[in-house]
Enzyme design. Structure first.
Site, PDB file in Angstrom:
ATOM      1  N   HIS A   1       0.835  -1.212   0.000  1.00  0.00           N
ATOM      2  CA  HIS A   1       0.000   0.000   0.000  1.00  0.00           C
ATOM      3  C   HIS A   1       0.864   1.254   0.000  1.00  0.00           C
ATOM      4  O   HIS A   1       0.443   2.294   0.496  1.00  0.00           O
ATOM      5  CB  HIS A   1      -0.935   0.031   1.208  1.00  0.00           C
ATOM      6  CG  HIS A   1      -1.677  -1.258   1.426  1.00  0.00           C
ATOM      7  ND1 HIS A   1      -2.926  -1.514   0.902  1.00  0.00           N
ATOM      8  CD2 HIS A   1      -1.316  -2.393   2.094  1.00  0.00           C
ATOM      9  CE1 HIS A   1      -3.307  -2.731   1.250  1.00  0.00           C
ATOM     10  NE2 HIS A   1      -2.346  -3.294   1.965  1.00  0.00           N
TER      11      HIS A   1
ATOM     12  N   SER B   1      14.972  20.987 -16.392  1.00  0.00           N
ATOM     13  CA  SER B   1      13.742  21.744 -16.611  1.00  0.00           C
ATOM     14  C   SER B   1      14.096  23.022 -17.355  1.00  0.00           C
ATOM     15  O   SER B   1      15.170  23.588 -17.150  1.00  0.00           O
ATOM     16  CB  SER B   1      13.111  22.072 -15.262  1.00  0.00           C
ATOM     17  OG  SER B   1      12.306  23.230 -15.369  1.00  0.00           O
TER      18      SER B   1
ATOM     19  N   LYS C   1      16.317  21.367 -11.298  1.00  0.00           N
ATOM     20  CA  LYS C   1      15.653  20.092 -11.568  1.00  0.00           C
ATOM     21  C   LYS C   1      16.508  19.080 -12.306  1.00  0.00           C
ATOM     22  O   LYS C   1      17.299  19.407 -13.186  1.00  0.00           O
ATOM     23  CB  LYS C   1      14.371  20.330 -12.392  1.00  0.00           C
ATOM     24  CG  LYS C   1      13.263  20.991 -11.625  1.00  0.00           C
ATOM     25  CD  LYS C   1      12.706  20.147 -10.494  1.00  0.00           C
ATOM     26  CE  LYS C   1      11.949  18.967 -10.965  1.00  0.00           C
ATOM     27  NZ  LYS C   1      10.534  19.214 -11.218  1.00  0.00           N
TER      28      LYS C   1
ATOM     29  N   ASN D   1      15.172  15.577 -13.869  1.00  0.00           N
ATOM     30  CA  ASN D   1      13.952  14.776 -13.957  1.00  0.00           C
ATOM     31  C   ASN D   1      14.212  13.396 -14.556  1.00  0.00           C
ATOM     32  O   ASN D   1      15.008  13.261 -15.486  1.00  0.00           O
ATOM     33  CB  ASN D   1      12.913  15.507 -14.812  1.00  0.00           C
ATOM     34  CG  ASN D   1      12.478  16.823 -14.178  1.00  0.00           C
ATOM     35  OD1 ASN D   1      12.408  16.919 -12.954  1.00  0.00           O
ATOM     36  ND2 ASN D   1      12.232  17.814 -14.997  1.00  0.00           N
TER      37      ASN D   1
ATOM     38  N   GLU E   1      10.090   7.862 -16.827  1.00  0.00           N
ATOM     39  CA  GLU E   1       8.692   8.274 -17.015  1.00  0.00           C
ATOM     40  C   GLU E   1       8.171   7.854 -18.381  1.00  0.00           C
ATOM     41  O   GLU E   1       7.033   7.388 -18.515  1.00  0.00           O
ATOM     42  CB  GLU E   1       8.564   9.791 -16.863  1.00  0.00           C
ATOM     43  CG  GLU E   1       8.784  10.264 -15.439  1.00  0.00           C
ATOM     44  CD  GLU E   1       8.924  11.778 -15.391  1.00  0.00           C
ATOM     45  OE1 GLU E   1       7.905  12.455 -15.221  1.00  0.00           O
ATOM     46  OE2 GLU E   1      10.055  12.278 -15.532  1.00  0.00           O
TER      47      GLU E   1
ATOM     48  N   GLN F   1      -4.467  -5.473 -43.216  1.00  0.00           N
ATOM     49  CA  GLN F   1      -3.296  -4.634 -43.465  1.00  0.00           C
ATOM     50  C   GLN F   1      -2.974  -3.743 -42.266  1.00  0.00           C
ATOM     51  O   GLN F   1      -1.843  -3.322 -42.074  1.00  0.00           O
ATOM     52  CB  GLN F   1      -3.549  -3.787 -44.719  1.00  0.00           C
ATOM     53  CG  GLN F   1      -2.395  -2.914 -45.133  1.00  0.00           C
ATOM     54  CD  GLN F   1      -2.608  -2.365 -46.527  1.00  0.00           C
ATOM     55  OE1 GLN F   1      -2.583  -3.114 -47.496  1.00  0.00           O
ATOM     56  NE2 GLN F   1      -2.853  -1.065 -46.635  1.00  0.00           N
TER      57      GLN F   1
ATOM     58  N   LYS G   1      -0.029  -4.453 -39.285  1.00  0.00           N
ATOM     59  CA  LYS G   1       1.421  -4.277 -39.313  1.00  0.00           C
ATOM     60  C   LYS G   1       1.927  -3.108 -38.486  1.00  0.00           C
ATOM     61  O   LYS G   1       2.892  -3.232 -37.735  1.00  0.00           O
ATOM     62  CB  LYS G   1       1.896  -4.147 -40.759  1.00  0.00           C
ATOM     63  CG  LYS G   1       2.166  -5.515 -41.367  1.00  0.00           C
ATOM     64  CD  LYS G   1       2.281  -5.484 -42.856  1.00  0.00           C
ATOM     65  CE  LYS G   1       0.931  -5.328 -43.492  1.00  0.00           C
ATOM     66  NZ  LYS G   1       0.019  -6.472 -43.212  1.00  0.00           N
TER      67      LYS G   1
END
Ligand code: ARG
Length: 475
Positions: free
Chosen positions: A166, A293, A299, A301, A306, A338, A341
């Site tokens: 959890h 960023s 930042k 990231n 992601e 077709q 693909k």
């Protein structure tokens, strides 16, 4: 455009030969073409044509000279495509017609290549061959991913982190144990792909448009030449021509297995995203696998992780698209097919790229051992061990669970972490706590105690790491 043109080498191999007075409307040609994506089947298409031609010669439908010309022509075309010199012509619809037309331009014998063959069995063949090649590549990539997971675990073999349920701290586990969970998932994925490869590895050629041919083909020889054989080298050919040209189960199976793989990769990516954030701070992802960023200078990231998570959506979507595509199709081949693909290619490109980049990125992950140790030192992670302690004293588990719950509540109220409790304090809650009760909170010992098969104890995790290292060394 007049599409009935003849050349020195006879009628051009277009699908609308004698019967049509005009070519298709421009918008129709654009709407129906597949060359913009099925050109990717060229290698398989040529391999199939080569095997078909050789068989036609053996059964007397081509002369030796014709075969030689066809083989020479196909080799030239192959080289041209490889070198990027081949001109794909959208008006010829698809890869099959493009290659056949180019061949027929080179030699009149090209006009005999399509004997007893339809694009319906041809495209089914090409896709099976393509998928087989892809599955071999994917398997190697999955092995590499497993190796990266095992190496990261082995390099941090002493690191303990909280295991979560959890998303709440639950019980301590070795980081390696957590990573090995993904190795197991990937192993099941490999099994599913291998199983799918088995069923894809059946040769449909000789099924014609839907009803085989009246000509004396040797289907088994073609199957053998193209590697459609079982483990004892016996040819595997489709047993029902109608099924063979309309069956795309192998694409659905592949995409289903790929969707599950994508979900596994997405979960791994999610763990990495969480772990790299300041709230967890368990790992650092190498600069090369993070992005900055445009606004916030501080930042870093985890965009690669992601996107790995996000791309699972496409793969799941492709599976849905394929199932929806097939569900209402009457027997046998319908042009709807077709559409299979792009879904197959997109899924294949996506999972292969994701597996590879995840493997690379794991090689650039450093574990922040201090933060992990800090989180793993939370004594509440060993509350269950305290209940087990009472069980060893003869207390029924339900009662032990209740008693430890009381202890935890008290500890929180008093602001006194469990690992600072004395045996006297434990005994005030219940006299069955012995003098050795505080020892439960020795994390090192706690990790020694978890030694059931499959458990996150030191000995067991070492054993699993060794087993995987050995398994993966052979690949
Ligand atoms: N491009 C077609 C496909 O991908 C090849 C088969 C076409 N067959 C036909 N009868 N129109 O399905």
């Amino acid at each position: 455009m007049q599409r009935k043109g003849t050349s020195a080498s006879g009628p051009a191999p277009v699908a609308r030969s004698g019967r049509f007075a005009t070519g298709p409307a421009k918008a129709v040609a654009q709407f129906t073409e597949s060359i913009s994506f099925d050109w990717r089947l060229w290698r398989q298409d040529i391999a199939g044509s080569r095997a078909h031609a050789r068989m036609l010669q053996r059964v007397g439908l081509l002369t030796r000279l014709e075969l030689r010309e066809i083989e020479r022509g196909l080799a030239e075309i192959e080289r041209e495509i490889e070198q990027g010199k081949f001109t794909w012509r959208p008006e010829l619809e698809d890869v099959h017609m493009n290659i056949e037309a180019a061949l027929t331009q080179r030699t009149p014998a090209g006009a005999k290549l399509h004997t007893a063959r339809s694009r319906n069995d041809q495209v089914a063949l090409d896709m099976r061959l393509w998928l087989r090649d892809h599955l071999d590549q994917l398997d190697a990539a999955l092995r590499r991913l497993q190796r990266a997971l095992v190496e990261l675990g082995a390099a941090n073999a002493d690191v303990v982190i909280p295991g979560y349920t959890h998303l709440q701290r639950a019980q301590p586990v070795f980081l390696a144990h957590h990573l090995l969970a993904y190795v197991e998932m990937v192993e099941r994925d490999r099994g599913r792909f291998a199983d799918c490869r088995q069923r894809a590895n059946v040769c449909p050629l000789g099924s014609g448009a839907l009803a085989g041919s009246t000509l004396p083909l040797d289907r088994e020889a073609v199957a053998r030449e193209l590697g459609f054989v079982d483990e004892r080298g016996r040819p595997r050919i489709s047993q029902n021509s109608m099924d063979a040209v309309s069956d795309r189960d192998f694409v659905v199976e592949y995409n289903a297995a790929a969707a599950l793989l994508a979900v596994h990769l997405s979960r791994l990516a999610e763990d990495l995203v969480l772990w790299s954030g300041a709230e967890f701070n368990f790992i650092q992802i190498g600069d090369a696998y993070t992005t900055g960023s445009s606004l916030m200078p501080q930042k870093k990231n985890p965009d690669v992780a992601e996107l790995a998570r996000g791309k699972s959506g496409r793969v799941i979507g492709n599976l849905m698209a394929l199932l929806a595509l097939l569900k209402g199709l009457p027997m046998t081949y319908n042009r709807d097919l077709q559409e299979d693909k792009e879904r197959m290619f997109d899924t294949a490109d996506t999972v292969l790229a994701t597996v590879n980049i995840m493997a690379d990125m794991l090689g650039q992950v450093t574990v922040r051992q201090g933060s992990c140790a800090g989180a793993a030192a939370d004594p509440q992670l060993l509350a269950t061990d305290l209940a087990d302690y009472l069980v060893r004293q003869g207390v029924p588990f339900r009662e032990a669970h209740h008693l430890v719950g009381t202890v935890v509540a008290l500890a929180e109220k008093m602001g006194k972490p469990l690992d600072q409790w004395t045996s006297e304090e434990f005994q005030q809650v219940d006299r069955r706590f012995g003098a050795d009760a505080p020892e439960v909170f020795d994390l090192r010992q706690a990790m020694e105690r978890r030694n059931l098969a499959g458990a996150p104890g030191r000995r067991e995790v070492q054993k699993q790491l060794a087993r995987w290292k050995k398994t993966l060394a052979g690949h």
